[in-house]
Design a protein around this motif. Structure first.
Motif, short mmCIF file in Angstrom:
data_model
loop_
_atom_site.label_atom_id
_atom_site.label_comp_id
_atom_site.label_asym_id
_atom_site.label_seq_id
_atom_site.Cartn_x
_atom_site.Cartn_y
_atom_site.Cartn_z
N ALA A 2 0.84 -1.20 0.00
CA ALA A 2 0.00 0.00 0.00
C ALA A 2 0.88 1.25 0.00
CB ALA A 2 -0.90 -0.01 1.23
N PRO A 3 0.49 2.26 -0.75
CA PRO A 3 1.28 3.50 -0.78
C PRO A 3 1.04 4.35 0.47
CG PRO A 3 -0.65 3.73 -2.17
CD PRO A 3 -0.66 2.31 -1.67
N ILE A 7 -2.45 10.65 5.83
CA ILE A 7 -2.42 10.36 7.26
C ILE A 7 -0.99 10.03 7.71
CG2 ILE A 7 -3.18 8.71 9.02
CD1 ILE A 7 -5.85 8.55 7.62
N ASN A 8 -0.28 9.23 6.92
CA ASN A 8 1.10 8.90 7.25
C ASN A 8 1.97 10.16 7.29
OD1 ASN A 8 0.28 6.27 5.18
ND2 ASN A 8 0.87 5.86 7.28
N LEU A 76 5.45 4.32 8.88
CA LEU A 76 5.82 4.47 7.48
C LEU A 76 6.21 3.13 6.83
CD1 LEU A 76 8.03 7.70 7.64
CD2 LEU A 76 5.66 7.52 6.83
N LEU A 77 6.47 2.12 7.66
CA LEU A 77 6.89 0.82 7.14
C LEU A 77 5.73 0.15 6.40
CD1 LEU A 77 8.93 -0.47 10.22
CD2 LEU A 77 9.80 0.67 8.17
N PRO A 78 6.04 -0.66 5.38
CA PRO A 78 4.97 -1.31 4.60
C PRO A 78 4.03 -2.15 5.44
CG PRO A 78 7.07 -1.48 3.46
CD PRO A 78 7.38 -0.90 4.80
N ARG A 81 1.83 0.80 7.53
CA ARG A 81 1.32 2.06 6.98
C ARG A 81 -0.18 2.02 6.71
NH1 ARG A 81 4.60 2.13 1.32
NH2 ARG A 81 6.26 2.31 2.89
N SER A 82 -0.70 0.84 6.41
CA SER A 82 -2.14 0.72 6.16
C SER A 82 -2.86 -0.01 7.29
CB SER A 82 -2.38 -0.04 4.85
OG SER A 82 -1.80 -1.34 4.90
N SER A 83 -2.21 -0.13 8.44
CA SER A 83 -2.82 -0.82 9.58
C SER A 83 -4.05 -0.06 10.07
CB SER A 83 -1.79 -0.93 10.72
OG SER A 83 -2.41 -1.36 11.91
#
Length: 343
Positions: A2-3, A7-8, A76-78, A81-83
């Protein structure tokens, strides 16, 4: 993968503001305005407050800031980041809470500026409200149960919630200090603020440790324990010793020590002892399963032999057709002989 999204990036900006807020580097007279945003100005501003800890205990905010900076890096980690803990719970509330704190510090003013202190207290309360909103939303999000998620995505906001609560109480008690001009608070109102502060410090750890659902919150009671210990140690030796002052001091010590001891007891009981017992029970179950497996194997061997024995017995008990013919013919011959003799 996920990009990254807004929010990040907002969380990174918020952590940078927190980091700048904790700096105690002297930037020179031309940057004197920015010193108002620094945590270093707190002890001097709030030294006359009833609920202000001694200066060394303000290091708690450094721990809070470090944990939030680590959070901004981890999110920011893959893998995170979408957690849902980030996207569904933290959202934009984190940067909103940090902005509320920065504004509160910026307008706090000096000790004698009571009106500005009043409005800064409101902004600190807003910061606390937004942080507790994050905790509430995280509690409703399904957790993966990992230690990384707990320490990196949840603990930082428990630290921030505890800090915001203590900062609001600190500012409110400075607002009603005896020397505060402007509003002219009466003695009754001051007593209400002090008693409300003590009730909050005493009651919140009980709620979070005993009535917080399946998972107690250990972090906020630890923050409260440290801050109240700093408050108890920040006593004026030249002040008049009265029964009320002694009672207040003893009660604050009781809150600090009680919160620390009970939190440590629950951590030992719920996390370490229960984990050890679960491991022992798991080993017992495995041993019983292994014993059952061996017993079943032996039974199977016996059962495998049993049909063979039964078949052997059945073979022995079955009549032989040849023998039966011989016996029948011999009986017939004997009967013929007997008949002939009788004749």
């Amino acid at each position: 993968m996920a990009p990254l999204n807004y929010i990040n990036y907002a969380n990174v900006v918020a952590s940078c503001l927190i980091a700048l807020h904790t700096t105690q580097v002297d930037l020179g007279p031309e940057y004197e305005f920015f010193e108002k945003f620094s945590i270093a100005s707190l002890p001097e501003r709030y030294e006359e407050g009833t609920m202000t800890p001694t200066q060394p205990f303000f290091f708690i905010f450094n721990i809070v800031s470090l944990s939030l900076v680590l959070f901004s890096i981890v999110q920011l980690l893959p893998a995170y980041r979408s957690s849902p803990m980030v996207q569904g719970a933290v959202e934009y509330w984190f940067i909103a809470a940090v902005l509320a704190q920065v504004i509160g510090f910026a307008i706090a003013g000096e000790r004698e500026e009571t009106v500005r202190t009043f409005f800064s207290t409101l902004f600190f309360a807003l910061m606390g409200t937004l942080t507790w909103l994050i905790l509430d939303k995280q509690a409703k999000v399904k957790s993966d149960g990992s230690a990384e998620e707990y320490w990196m995505l949840r603990v930082p906001f428990s630290l921030l919630a505890g800090w915001s609560l203590c900062l609001t109480i600190m500012s409110a008690n400075v607002l009603v200090r005896d020397a505060a001009p402007g509003f002219g608070f009466g003695s009754f109102f001051k007593v209400i603020i002090v008693l409300g502060s003590l009730a909050t410090y005493a009651g919140l750890p009980i709620k979070l440790l005993m009535f917080n659902g399946a998972q107690p919150n250990y972090i906020i009671p630890i923050v409260i324990s440290a801050v109240t210990l700093g408050i108890a140690l920040n006593t004026d030796e030249a002040a008049e010793v009265t029964f009320a002052a002694v009672f207040l001091l003893l009660f604050i010590y009781l809150i600090s020590i009680g919160s620390a001891v009970y939190t440590a007891y629950l951590i030992y009981t719920n996390e370490f002892k229960s984990t050890s017992e679960a491991l022992i029970d798991d080993d017992d179950v495995k041993s019983e399963a292994l014993s059952d497996t061996v017993y079943v194997g032996k039974t199977t061997e016996v059962d495998a032999e049993a049909p063979v024995m039964v078949e052997a017995e059945e073979i022995q008990s079955k009549p032989d057709p040849v023998e039966d013919e011989v016996s029948a013919s011999s009986v017939t011959n004997k009967s013929t002989v007997v008949t002939e003799k009788e004749t």
